[in-house]
Design a protein around this motif. Structure first.
Motif, PDB file in Angstrom:
ATOM      1  N   GLY A 393      10.945 -10.563  -2.949  1.00 55.62           N
ATOM      2  CA  GLY A 393      10.245  -9.843  -4.002  1.00 55.62           C
ATOM      3  C   GLY A 393       8.936  -9.232  -3.557  1.00 55.62           C
ATOM      4  O   GLY A 393       8.135  -8.810  -4.370  1.00 55.62           O
ATOM      5  N   LEU A 394       8.715  -9.202  -2.236  1.00 55.95           N
ATOM      6  CA  LEU A 394       7.524  -8.512  -1.752  1.00 55.95           C
ATOM      7  C   LEU A 394       7.946  -7.141  -1.243  1.00 55.95           C
ATOM      8  O   LEU A 394       9.106  -6.758  -1.332  1.00 55.95           O
ATOM      9  CB  LEU A 394       6.863  -9.314  -0.634  1.00 55.95           C
ATOM     10  CG  LEU A 394       6.160 -10.582  -1.104  1.00 55.95           C
ATOM     11  CD1 LEU A 394       5.745 -11.419   0.069  1.00 55.95           C
ATOM     12  CD2 LEU A 394       4.952 -10.234  -1.951  1.00 55.95           C
ATOM     13  N   HIS A 395       7.011  -6.406  -0.667  1.00 60.41           N
ATOM     14  CA  HIS A 395       7.253  -5.037  -0.257  1.00 60.41           C
ATOM     15  C   HIS A 395       6.934  -4.932   1.222  1.00 60.41           C
ATOM     16  O   HIS A 395       6.119  -5.702   1.728  1.00 60.41           O
ATOM     17  CB  HIS A 395       6.319  -4.151  -1.080  1.00 60.41           C
ATOM     18  CG  HIS A 395       6.559  -2.694  -0.918  1.00 60.41           C
ATOM     19  ND1 HIS A 395       5.781  -1.910  -0.123  1.00 60.41           N
ATOM     20  CD2 HIS A 395       7.488  -1.890  -1.455  1.00 60.41           C
ATOM     21  CE1 HIS A 395       6.225  -0.667  -0.185  1.00 60.41           C
ATOM     22  NE2 HIS A 395       7.251  -0.632  -0.981  1.00 60.41           N
ATOM     23  N   GLY A 396       7.587  -4.003   1.889  1.00 54.55           N
ATOM     24  CA  GLY A 396       7.320  -3.835   3.312  1.00 54.55           C
ATOM     25  C   GLY A 396       5.853  -3.640   3.612  1.00 54.55           C
ATOM     26  O   GLY A 396       5.339  -4.127   4.622  1.00 54.55           O
ATOM     27  N   ALA A 420      -3.814  -4.764   0.702  1.00 59.17           N
ATOM     28  CA  ALA A 420      -2.749  -4.700  -0.299  1.00 59.17           C
ATOM     29  C   ALA A 420      -2.886  -3.466  -1.182  1.00 59.17           C
ATOM     30  O   ALA A 420      -1.981  -3.144  -1.945  1.00 59.17           O
ATOM     31  CB  ALA A 420      -2.768  -5.965  -1.152  1.00 59.17           C
ATOM     32  N   ARG A 421      -4.020  -2.775  -1.060  1.00 59.95           N
ATOM     33  CA  ARG A 421      -4.194  -1.552  -1.865  1.00 59.95           C
ATOM     34  C   ARG A 421      -3.126  -0.514  -1.580  1.00 59.95           C
ATOM     35  O   ARG A 421      -2.844   0.331  -2.414  1.00 59.95           O
ATOM     36  CB  ARG A 421      -5.550  -0.922  -1.560  1.00 59.95           C
ATOM     37  CG  ARG A 421      -6.677  -1.602  -2.245  1.00 59.95           C
ATOM     38  CD  ARG A 421      -7.954  -0.842  -1.999  1.00 59.95           C
ATOM     39  NE  ARG A 421      -9.076  -1.596  -2.534  1.00 59.95           N
ATOM     40  CZ  ARG A 421     -10.330  -1.260  -2.339  1.00 59.95           C
ATOM     41  NH1 ARG A 421     -10.615  -0.187  -1.632  1.00 59.95           N
ATOM     42  NH2 ARG A 421     -11.294  -1.975  -2.848  1.00 59.95           N
ATOM     43  N   THR A 422      -2.565  -0.542  -0.372  1.00 59.86           N
ATOM     44  CA  THR A 422      -1.554   0.468  -0.041  1.00 59.86           C
ATOM     45  C   THR A 422      -0.275   0.268  -0.844  1.00 59.86           C
ATOM     46  O   THR A 422       0.578   1.143  -0.843  1.00 59.86           O
ATOM     47  CB  THR A 422      -1.195   0.431   1.450  1.00 59.86           C
ATOM     48  OG1 THR A 422      -0.898  -0.909   1.798  1.00 59.86           O
ATOM     49  CG2 THR A 422      -2.322   0.951   2.315  1.00 59.86           C
ATOM     50  N   LEU A 423      -0.144  -0.866  -1.509  1.00 59.60           N
ATOM     51  CA  LEU A 423       1.054  -1.097  -2.318  1.00 59.60           C
ATOM     52  C   LEU A 423       0.929  -0.340  -3.632  1.00 59.60           C
ATOM     53  O   LEU A 423      -0.085  -0.468  -4.315  1.00 59.60           O
ATOM     54  CB  LEU A 423       1.211  -2.587  -2.592  1.00 59.60           C
ATOM     55  CG  LEU A 423       1.684  -3.385  -1.391  1.00 59.60           C
ATOM     56  CD1 LEU A 423       1.147  -4.786  -1.435  1.00 59.60           C
ATOM     57  CD2 LEU A 423       3.184  -3.399  -1.373  1.00 59.60           C
ATOM     58  N   LYS A 427       2.991  -4.884  -9.469  1.00 60.85           N
ATOM     59  CA  LYS A 427       3.533  -6.245  -9.434  1.00 60.85           C
ATOM     60  C   LYS A 427       3.695  -6.737  -8.012  1.00 60.85           C
ATOM     61  O   LYS A 427       3.348  -7.877  -7.691  1.00 60.85           O
ATOM     62  CB  LYS A 427       4.865  -6.292 -10.166  1.00 60.85           C
ATOM     63  CG  LYS A 427       4.621  -6.008 -11.637  1.00 60.85           C
ATOM     64  CD  LYS A 427       5.772  -6.356 -12.500  1.00 60.85           C
ATOM     65  CE  LYS A 427       5.303  -6.387 -13.941  1.00 60.85           C
ATOM     66  NZ  LYS A 427       6.387  -6.137 -14.866  1.00 60.85           N
ATOM     67  N   GLU A 428       4.225  -5.886  -7.141  1.00 60.62           N
ATOM     68  CA  GLU A 428       4.355  -6.281  -5.744  1.00 60.62           C
ATOM     69  C   GLU A 428       2.970  -6.507  -5.150  1.00 60.62           C
ATOM     70  O   GLU A 428       2.774  -7.374  -4.297  1.00 60.62           O
ATOM     71  CB  GLU A 428       5.120  -5.215  -4.962  1.00 60.62           C
ATOM     72  CG  GLU A 428       6.598  -5.226  -5.287  1.00 60.62           C
ATOM     73  CD  GLU A 428       7.322  -3.975  -4.842  1.00 60.62           C
ATOM     74  OE1 GLU A 428       8.551  -4.034  -4.760  1.00 60.62           O
ATOM     75  OE2 GLU A 428       6.677  -2.936  -4.591  1.00 60.62           O
ATOM     76  N   ILE A 487       5.464 -12.680 -12.559  1.00 62.75           N
ATOM     77  CA  ILE A 487       5.353 -11.239 -12.287  1.00 62.75           C
ATOM     78  C   ILE A 487       6.698 -10.638 -11.922  1.00 62.75           C
ATOM     79  O   ILE A 487       6.921 -10.201 -10.802  1.00 62.75           O
ATOM     80  CB  ILE A 487       4.309 -10.931 -11.184  1.00 62.75           C
ATOM     81  CG1 ILE A 487       4.065 -12.129 -10.273  1.00 62.75           C
ATOM     82  CG2 ILE A 487       3.005 -10.475 -11.753  1.00 62.75           C
ATOM     83  CD1 ILE A 487       2.942 -11.922  -9.280  1.00 62.75           C
ATOM     84  N   GLN A 488       7.582 -10.600 -12.884  1.00 66.47           N
ATOM     85  CA  GLN A 488       8.898 -10.006 -12.654  1.00 66.47           C
ATOM     86  C   GLN A 488       8.821  -8.491 -12.639  1.00 66.47           C
ATOM     87  O   GLN A 488       7.965  -7.900 -13.271  1.00 66.47           O
ATOM     88  CB  GLN A 488       9.860 -10.430 -13.773  1.00 66.47           C
ATOM     89  CG  GLN A 488      10.224 -11.890 -13.710  1.00 66.47           C
ATOM     90  CD  GLN A 488      11.041 -12.309 -14.916  1.00 66.47           C
ATOM     91  OE1 GLN A 488      11.340 -11.496 -15.775  1.00 66.47           O
ATOM     92  NE2 GLN A 488      11.384 -13.577 -14.970  1.00 66.47           N
TER      93      GLN A 488
END
Ligand code: GDP
Ligand code: MG
Length: 709
Positions: A393-396, A420-423, A427-428, A487-488
């Motif tokens: 459930g995370l992001h690359g 993490a701002r680049t996300l 939610k991710e 955090i779905q």
């Protein structure tokens, strides 16, 4: 007057052919105002929609180097067409997408007309249209302009998507450039500098690229901001020149191509026939990012890094420890017993020295990591981990945040949280913010190093690898837990930049290593010094009444305790520590922490570690020098721990587990709260992590003691 579209693309991509297919006879030729570049315009109709089409000059890029490029981008900025139809030669995808990225960075609505599908097919190139569209985030329509195939699809897609502003693309340009870009964007936004026309990040990029047109415009609008931006760009250029022997423009282009290469590697382009024109980087990647070999090699690289760090830093770390021990001895013999001496030795030298003693270890670790980063391998690690991250459930894009936080070792959660701002998905992002503090930041390293050296001296590198794997597993499981409860939300697609491999330069490595080591030293000299003094005070006051227990101050320093060794003195020291604020806190917590194997002295250190994790080591030192250790044995802290009752590998590992998981340090909590936009999440992170840590440590300690005994 219908929907306005601008055709753009590389020369020879089939732009004119497409223009003719779209507009037929309804076209006329003129010039762009003021320049001799030909401007073709025409009309076309499809169903009920009417389109006004302009054929932009063919270009490879959108810099300000050629008249064609200027005309193309000025048209887009001034006329704001509802959609840029970017013609891309499918048989030459990698090179053509370079222009596409630049449109996307400008934030214009873009649609890709993927032309020459017949040529691509003949060459055995298979393109996954849907995947390409999903990864780039723009519509893609396959075409053969010469036969008119795909014309109606294209027009329908344009009508559906026109005016929907494409989410502007934010490519990461590497740590150095990204950081400068963020600072420049902040300045540009706050000054509203050229922002009525351009996106702030785009303006910043153009300053880095030395774009004559934008520089000229900026100078005219606001001289002061212009000067600020120019000097920021120059500083970065100088920095890149000395560290990486490259310049911003080159690096920016590299990262753009890296981004494209990474998209194509995600299975967008496959060859049904063998291609023997692989670049060197691609050849290396065949092995290093291989589905099965890649992860194995990655673990081997990590193991090698830890081996390197521990093996080569052992000797200089011992020098440092001796230096501070000598310093303590000098102060001890120079000053007469009293509060000042206690402050100097227990507060300052033990506190700051305990942290500075690990400088060689930190330096070797950073040297290794700088090598991985500068060579381009770090990006490949992120690329491989990306596959794993989605499962949880995370992001690359979270991978880089994890690595910056100390995913390998020696980072810091504060820049990690910022990264993490680049996300883009909130939610991710939140899930990333809450899990990066589990990584092995530079402040936890001394804690691990101390315990590993004292209790696992046979297998230092292997235990360090196990610690790393546990922290990752914990972070991923917690992410999964959060993403399936609090955090779905859906996962978003991701592409990352794969820069070409480079051999790091010695100078670059030296500078990067020093920059980070210096940060660590600076922190020890400022923040840690302050916290050490506060903790010393908490461990010294309130003082035991003299009439009650002799002179506590005299016994209150390690050296004093050692020199005037004797059962009575030690008891007195121990009683004085128990009487202090910190001692009382430690004892209040002991009934619970006992279950995890921690006595009250360890608790003092852990409470101190909330201010800054480095303090755990130094506080343990002070607490144990003030505590019930047999003074005859007083040597280095690791020796003192080894000989303390209640300490052994099980207790040590339990403490390691606790250190991995418990509350982020105070600064990190503040950052999490700020980035998550609510103090609620800062508080959550403190409470949740500490409970988790306690649970894990208790479970481990109880199981291990049960099995062993
Ligand atoms: P421009 O430079 O982008 O305007 O490209 P042109 O429209 O002049 O096209 C360049 C060449 O590619 C011409 O010979 C076209 O006939 C050819 N061409 C254009 N589209 C296609 C296509 O989809 N398939 C094939 N096989 N050739 C095409
Ligand atoms: Mg043409």
């Amino acid at each position: 007057m219908g929907i306005s579209i601008a055709l753009a693309g590389n020369p020879n991509s089939g732009k004119t052919t497409l223009f003719n297919v779209l507009t037929g006879a309804r076209q006329h030729v003129g010039n762009y105002p003021g320049v001799t570049v030909e401007k073709k315009q025409g009309q076309c109709v499809s169903g009920t929609d009417e389109f006004h089409v302009v054929d932009l000059p063919g270009t490879y890029s959108l810099s300000a180097y050629s008249l064609e490029e200027m005309v193309a981008r000025d048209f887009i900025v001034k006329e704001q067409p509802a959609m840029v139809v970017n013609i891309v030669d499918a048989s030459n995808l990698e090179r053509n997408l370079y222009l596409t990225l630049q449109f996307m960075e400008m934030g214009t609505p873009v649609c890709i007309a993927l032309n020459m599908m017949d040529v691509a097919k003949k060459r055995g190139i298979d393109i996954d249209i849907e995947k390409l569209s999903a990864l780039l985030g723009v519509p893609v329509v396959p075409m053969v302009a010469r036969t008119g195939k795909g014309r109606d699809d294209l027009l329908k897609t344009v009508a559906d998507h026109a005016k929907i502003r494409t989410k502007s693309l934010k490519i990461s340009y590497g740590r150095d450039i990204d950081q400068t870009l963020d600072e420049m964007v902040e300045k540009i936004s706050s000054e509203n500098f050229l922002t009525e026309r351009y996106l702030p990040r785009w303006v910043a990029l153009k300053y880095l690229e030395n774009d004559v047109q934008i520089l000229e415009m900026g100078k005219g609008q606001d001289l002061e901001t212009h000067a600020w931006l120019t000097s920021a760009a120059q500083n970065l250029a100088r920095h890149l020149d000395t560290t990486l022997d490259t310049h911003p423009e080159g690096m920016i282009a590299d990262q753009r191509y890296g981004f494209i290469a990474s998209i194509l590697k995600h299975g967008v382009m496959t060859w049904s026939r063998d291609q023997n024109r692989l670049e060197l980087s691609d050849k290396i990647d065949k092995i290093l990012t291989h589905r099965f070999l890649g992860p194995l090699l990655m673990v081997a690289v990590l193991m090698g890094l830890y081996q390197f760090t521990f093996a080569y830093s052992a000797v200089p770390v011992a020098w440092c420890e001796n230096l501070f021990a000598w310093l303590g001895g000098r102060v001890d013999s120079l000053l007469s017993d009293g509060l000042l001496k206690s402050l100097m030795i227990s507060g300052i030298i033990d506190g700051v020295g305990g942290v500075l003693g690990f400088v060689p270890l930190i330096m070797f670790m950073f040297l290794g990591i700088s090598f991985l980063e500068d060579s381009g391998y770090l990006a490949r690690m992120a690329f491989m981990l990306d596959r794993v991250f989605r499962l949880f459930g995370l992001h690359g894009a979270s991978v880089m945040a994890f690595i910056v936080s100390g995913g390998i070792a020696g980072g810091c959660a504060v820049p990690g949280v910022m990264a993490a701002r680049t996300l883009k998905s909130p939610k991710e992002r939140l899930a990333t913010l809450l899990t990066v503090p589990f990584m092995n930041c530079g402040a936890k390293l001394p804690v691990y190093a101390l315990l590993v050296a004292a209790f696992f001296s046979e297998n230092q590198a292997r235990v360090m690898l196990i610690i790393t794997l546990i922290s990752w597993a914990g972070a991923l499981l917690v992410a999964k837990l959060l993403r399936s409860t609090l955090i779905q939300g859906p996962a978003t697609p991701f592409v990352m930049e794969l820069p070409p491999y480079r051999l790091p330069t010695f100078k670059g490595l030296a500078i990067h290593t020093w920059e980070r080591t210096w940060q660590y030293i600076k922190k020890a000299g400022t923040v840690i010094l302050g916290i050490s003094i506060i903790l010393w005070a908490m461990m010294t006051f309130p003082r035991l009444d003299n009439s009650q227990m002799g002179d506590p101050v005299q016994a209150g320093t390690r050296q004093a305790a050692v020199q005037t060794a004797g059962e009575e003195n030690v008891n007195r020291a121990s009683a004085a520590l128990r009487h202090s604020i910190a001692g009382r806190m430690g004892m209040v917590l002991e009934p619970v922490t006992r279950l995890a194997g921690f006595d009250w002295q360890t608790n003092i250190a852990l409470v101190g570690g909330f201010a800054a994790k480095e303090v755990v080591v130094s506080t343990l030192g002070t607490a144990y020098s003030l505590g019930d250790v047999d003074p005859e044995d007083a040597g280095s802290l690791s020796e003192r721990l080894q000989s303390s009752p209640g300490w052994g590998p099980v207790t040590a590992f339990s403490l390691i587990l606790f250190t991995i998981f418990y509350s982020p340090c105070f600064v990190a909590v503040v950052c999490i709260a700020k980035e998550a936009g609510s103090w609620k999440w800062g508080a959550f992170s403190m409470a949740f992590n500490t409970l988790l840590a306690l649970g894990v440590s208790i479970l481990f300690f109880q199981t291990a003691t049960w099995i062993m005994g």
